[in-house]
Scaffold this active site. Structure first.
Site, PDB file in Angstrom:
ATOM      1  N   ASP A  74       0.846  -1.198   0.000  1.00 47.96           N
ATOM      2  CA  ASP A  74       0.000   0.000   0.000  1.00 47.96           C
ATOM      3  C   ASP A  74       0.884   1.250   0.000  1.00 47.96           C
ATOM      4  O   ASP A  74       1.732   1.416   0.895  1.00 47.96           O
ATOM      5  CB  ASP A  74      -0.896  -0.004   1.236  1.00 47.96           C
ATOM      6  CG  ASP A  74      -1.712  -1.276   1.347  1.00 47.96           C
ATOM      7  OD1 ASP A  74      -2.927  -1.223   1.122  1.00 47.96           O
ATOM      8  OD2 ASP A  74      -1.119  -2.336   1.645  1.00 47.96           O
TER       9      ASP A  74
ATOM     10  N   HIS B 246     -16.509  10.837  10.089  1.00 47.73           N
ATOM     11  CA  HIS B 246     -15.880  10.191  11.233  1.00 47.73           C
ATOM     12  C   HIS B 246     -15.884   8.668  11.082  1.00 47.73           C
ATOM     13  O   HIS B 246     -14.871   7.988  11.327  1.00 47.73           O
ATOM     14  CB  HIS B 246     -16.637  10.616  12.498  1.00 47.73           C
ATOM     15  CG  HIS B 246     -15.988  10.211  13.781  1.00 47.73           C
ATOM     16  ND1 HIS B 246     -16.315   9.052  14.454  1.00 47.73           N
ATOM     17  CD2 HIS B 246     -15.044  10.836  14.541  1.00 47.73           C
ATOM     18  CE1 HIS B 246     -15.604   8.978  15.569  1.00 47.73           C
ATOM     19  NE2 HIS B 246     -14.823  10.049  15.649  1.00 47.73           N
TER      20      HIS B 246
ATOM     21  N   ASP C 253     -10.490   1.630  -0.747  1.00 50.34           N
ATOM     22  CA  ASP C 253      -9.715   0.836   0.197  1.00 50.34           C
ATOM     23  C   ASP C 253     -10.588   0.120   1.216  1.00 50.34           C
ATOM     24  O   ASP C 253     -10.066  -0.470   2.171  1.00 50.34           O
ATOM     25  CB  ASP C 253      -8.704   1.731   0.931  1.00 50.34           C
ATOM     26  CG  ASP C 253      -7.321   1.097   1.034  1.00 50.34           C
ATOM     27  OD1 ASP C 253      -7.142  -0.013   0.522  1.00 50.34           O
ATOM     28  OD2 ASP C 253      -6.431   1.720   1.640  1.00 50.34           O
TER      29      ASP C 253
ATOM     30  N   ASP D 131     -21.031   4.090  14.125  1.00 53.39           N
ATOM     31  CA  ASP D 131     -20.541   5.451  13.971  1.00 53.39           C
ATOM     32  C   ASP D 131     -21.511   6.268  13.121  1.00 53.39           C
ATOM     33  O   ASP D 131     -22.730   6.072  13.199  1.00 53.39           O
ATOM     34  CB  ASP D 131     -19.136   5.426  13.352  1.00 53.39           C
ATOM     35  CG  ASP D 131     -18.235   6.506  13.901  1.00 53.39           C
ATOM     36  OD1 ASP D 131     -18.416   7.672  13.508  1.00 53.39           O
ATOM     37  OD2 ASP D 131     -17.359   6.173  14.718  1.00 53.39           O
TER      38      ASP D 131
ATOM     39  N   SER E 157     -10.977   8.324  19.290  1.00 52.29           N
ATOM     40  CA  SER E 157     -11.815   7.759  18.219  1.00 52.29           C
ATOM     41  C   SER E 157     -11.002   6.911  17.257  1.00 52.29           C
ATOM     42  O   SER E 157     -11.498   5.930  16.695  1.00 52.29           O
ATOM     43  CB  SER E 157     -12.498   8.884  17.430  1.00 52.29           C
ATOM     44  OG  SER E 157     -13.537   9.461  18.166  1.00 52.29           O
TER      45      SER E 157
ATOM     46  N   ASN F 192      -3.095  -4.339  -1.314  1.00 54.04           N
ATOM     47  CA  ASN F 192      -3.901  -4.281  -2.539  1.00 54.04           C
ATOM     48  C   ASN F 192      -3.398  -3.210  -3.504  1.00 54.04           C
ATOM     49  O   ASN F 192      -4.063  -2.875  -4.478  1.00 54.04           O
ATOM     50  CB  ASN F 192      -5.374  -4.029  -2.199  1.00 54.04           C
ATOM     51  CG  ASN F 192      -5.595  -2.731  -1.427  1.00 54.04           C
ATOM     52  OD1 ASN F 192      -4.637  -2.074  -1.021  1.00 54.04           O
ATOM     53  ND2 ASN F 192      -6.852  -2.378  -1.213  1.00 54.04           N
TER      54      ASN F 192
ATOM     55  N   ASP G 268     -32.975   4.359  12.317  1.00 58.58           N
ATOM     56  CA  ASP G 268     -34.239   3.940  11.698  1.00 58.58           C
ATOM     57  C   ASP G 268     -34.608   2.502  12.050  1.00 58.58           C
ATOM     58  O   ASP G 268     -35.696   2.034  11.659  1.00 58.58           O
ATOM     59  CB  ASP G 268     -34.135   4.059  10.178  1.00 58.58           C
ATOM     60  CG  ASP G 268     -33.937   5.494   9.713  1.00 58.58           C
ATOM     61  OD1 ASP G 268     -34.346   6.411  10.448  1.00 58.58           O
ATOM     62  OD2 ASP G 268     -33.347   5.674   8.621  1.00 58.58           O
TER      63      ASP G 268
END
Length: 589
Positions: free
Chosen positions: A144, A215, A186, A177, A365, A229, A199
């Site tokens: 990568d 985020h 990716d 999230d 996070s 990849n 929902d």
């Protein structure tokens, strides 16, 4: 090796072992200053990095060093002669160019104790393990192009972990999230259908998982951006499945929606679920973690970016994650304290972005999905692990970078976690002895079939007198193993045997070392003195490569002996009965 030659070797070896304990290392002469001339120990074995070989490299103090102490030539010669004489019974090799002796550690000692005993005499420059070393180039680097900007992988030793396992699509990582850009180059190949917890609608039923903030897309790449990849960057595994759980309308989310999303993910096959939102203090967070664990997964939750001390609670079923920086210390914004289980890199973390590109972000996070990815790698290595086992592996293999009152179990280390996970993959295979013969003793009755199957009266032999040792009987068995040495994690030798009542015997197990051409003591223990049948098992957890012949034979000797007493009383004659012999090999599948 002939039986006769083998038996002679045993007699010589046992005179050595019985009369040359560690105390003998200290008794040759008055010691000089203890530990002079070198820094020794404690020596700590690291599997796959530095491993003990039960030998030491020992170098006596050199003439120059002794002369600097003011010794004359006669005293120097005496000290060097004394140092050499002390090593001679244990020496396997000698290198004149460097004045090194490679010495065998006797069964009653180990690397640290023997080194301390030698250094305490003051006669040696150093006595250090003859380590089995591994190449430092054992790394697997993905292709990568942005991998080099991901500093966290160097800190966590990701490349070395990937040399063991790169992570497969047998593990689903859920990101609860703001949604995920499911078409990102990716991420898209790893996507599975997700859920909209606002929902209460699954993606297959029309639930919208599109990222409304950015985020969630970043967090998804932190944990599971596809590796090797040829594009972008990489998460902690190269091929994890990614489950997007959108719990937000605009960047914020209610507890209700976050908890519902986490539980839905666990209900639908996610093994690791990460939530990078505030609110970690709530006991409802751990209740959700308990539910996820009960479904066979783990919940990870961000510690928060308010630099608080989270020592007022503990979430045993939720992994609370703090953030570190590139200096491998706590990021200034990160919460910390006893409520935080682990830390992970979380400052300046490059990942996937909602515009289809790549960018850096900071926060607990980011640290949380990174720790999530480490858990996913553990599970990818061994899918049969239970959630508590994965949690324990994660915790026990962190690097402690500071006080536990701040850093909890420490900063996650992917290599150590992967090594620990690999060790759990073993399967047990039982083997019966292929051959049976006596090295010492006189045959009475019995046969190999009885020992193989644990039937009949067993294989019986009378002890014989061994001068200077006592009464002894040794049975030798060859086990034909059906796997390569590299696949072996450990072996358990198990024997059912008895000796005559009142014989006051000791039983010992040895493996033949094909590298050194001698038997190595594996375990010794007193025999019951009442003549009862005794089951003796011992697990040998180090590599057994040195104990396997090219045809995969593992040679085991079981010895019972009644030693000479302190005042020279002869050992008691006895009759050894070997009822059953078995070897259990724990190997990688």
């Amino acid at each position: 090796m002939t039986v006769a030659a083998d038996a002679v070797g045993w007699n010589i070896m046992y005179k050595r072992l019985i009369f040359s304990g560690l105390a003998a290392l200290l008794s040759a002469a008055p010691a000089l200053a203890a530990g002079a001339g070198g820094v020794n120990g404690p020596f700590i074995e690291q599997k796959g990095v530095l491993e003990f070989t039960r030998t030491l490299i020992v170098r006596p103090l050199q003439a120059v060093a002794l002369a600097q102490r003011g010794y004359d030539s006669q005293t120097i010669a005496a000290v060097q002669r004394r140092a050499a004489d002390r090593l001679r019974p244990y020496r396997l090799k000698y290198y004149a160019k460097t004045d090194w002796s490679i010495v065998q550690i006797p069964f009653y000692s180990d690397e640290n104790d023997m080194s301390k005993a030698l250094m305490a005499t003051g006669d040696y420059e150093y006595a250090v393990p003859n380590w089995r070393c591994y190449v430092n180039a054992a790394k697997k680097t993905p292709n990568d192009p942005r991998f080099s900007s991901q500093w966290q992988h160097k800190v966590m030793r990701s490349e070395e972990a990937w040399n063991l396992h790169t992570g497969t699509n047998n593990v689903t990582v859920a990101i609860v999230d703001t949604g995920v850009l499911i078409t990102h180059e990716d991420l898209k190949a790893g996507m599975v259908k997700g859920y909209n917890s606002v929902d209460r609608k699954a993606e297959v039923d029309g639930g919208d998982v599109v990222d409304v903030h950015g985020h969630g897309t970043h967090c998804a790449g932190d944990a599971a951006a596809l590796g090797n990849n040829g594009i972008g960057l990489v998460g902690e595994g190269w091929n994890f499945k990614i489950m997007p759980i959108r719990a937000s309308l605009n960047g914020s989310a209610s507890f209700d929606d976050l908890f519902n999303g986490a539980m839905w993910a666990a209900d639908h096959g996610a093994k690791v679920v990460s939530v990078s939102f505030s609110g970690v203090d709530s006991p409802a967070v751990n209740t959700t973690g308990t539910y996820v664990k009960g479904k066979g997964g783990l919940l990870l939750w961000a510690a928060g970016n308010d630099a608080r001390d989270l020592s007022g609670f503990s979430h045993p079923d939720t992994i609370v994650v703090g953030a570190t920086n590139s200096s491998d210390t706590r990021a200034g914004f990160s919460a910390y304290g006893k409520g935080v289980a682990v830390f992970a890199p979380g400052e300046g973390i490059w990942s996937t972005t909602v515009d289809g590109g790549y960018g850096a972000a900071s926060g607990t996070s980011m640290a949380t999905p990174i720790a999530n990815g480490v858990c996913a790698l553990i599970w990818s290595i061994n899918p049969s692990l239970k959630p508590k086992q994965v949690q324990t592996i994660l915790y026990n293999n962190c690097d402690q970078i500071g006080s536990p009152s701040i850093y909890g179990h420490g900063r996650v280390n992917m290599l150590k976690a992967a090594q620990a996970a690999m060790a759990t993959r073993t399967i047990a295979i039982d083997y019966k002895p292929a051959t049976l013969s006596l090295l010492q003793g006189t045959y009475v009755s019995g046969n190999l079939g009885m020992v193989q199957n644990g039937t009949g009266a067993g294989y019986v032999a009378k002890s014989v007198k061994v001068n200077g040792v006592g009464e002894s009987s040794i049975a030798k068995m060859d086990f034909k193993l059906g796997y390569s040495a590299g696949a072996t994690e450990s072996v358990v030798s198990s024997f059912k045997l008895s000796t005559s009542k009142g014989s006051n015997s000791t039983v010992q197990v040895f493996f033949w070392n094909f590298s050194t051409g001698r038997y190595d003591m594996i375990k010794t223990t007193p025999m019951p003195n009442d003549g009862s049948v005794f089951t003796f098992s011992h697990s040998y957890n180090a590599s057994i490569a040195n104990y396997l012949a090219t045809d995969k034979t593992l040679r085991v000797a079981v010895r019972a002996f009644s030693p000479v007493g302190r005042r020279g009383e002869p050992g008691s004659p006895f009759q050894l009965t070997l009822k059953q012999g078995k070897l259990t090999a724990n190997v990688l599948p």
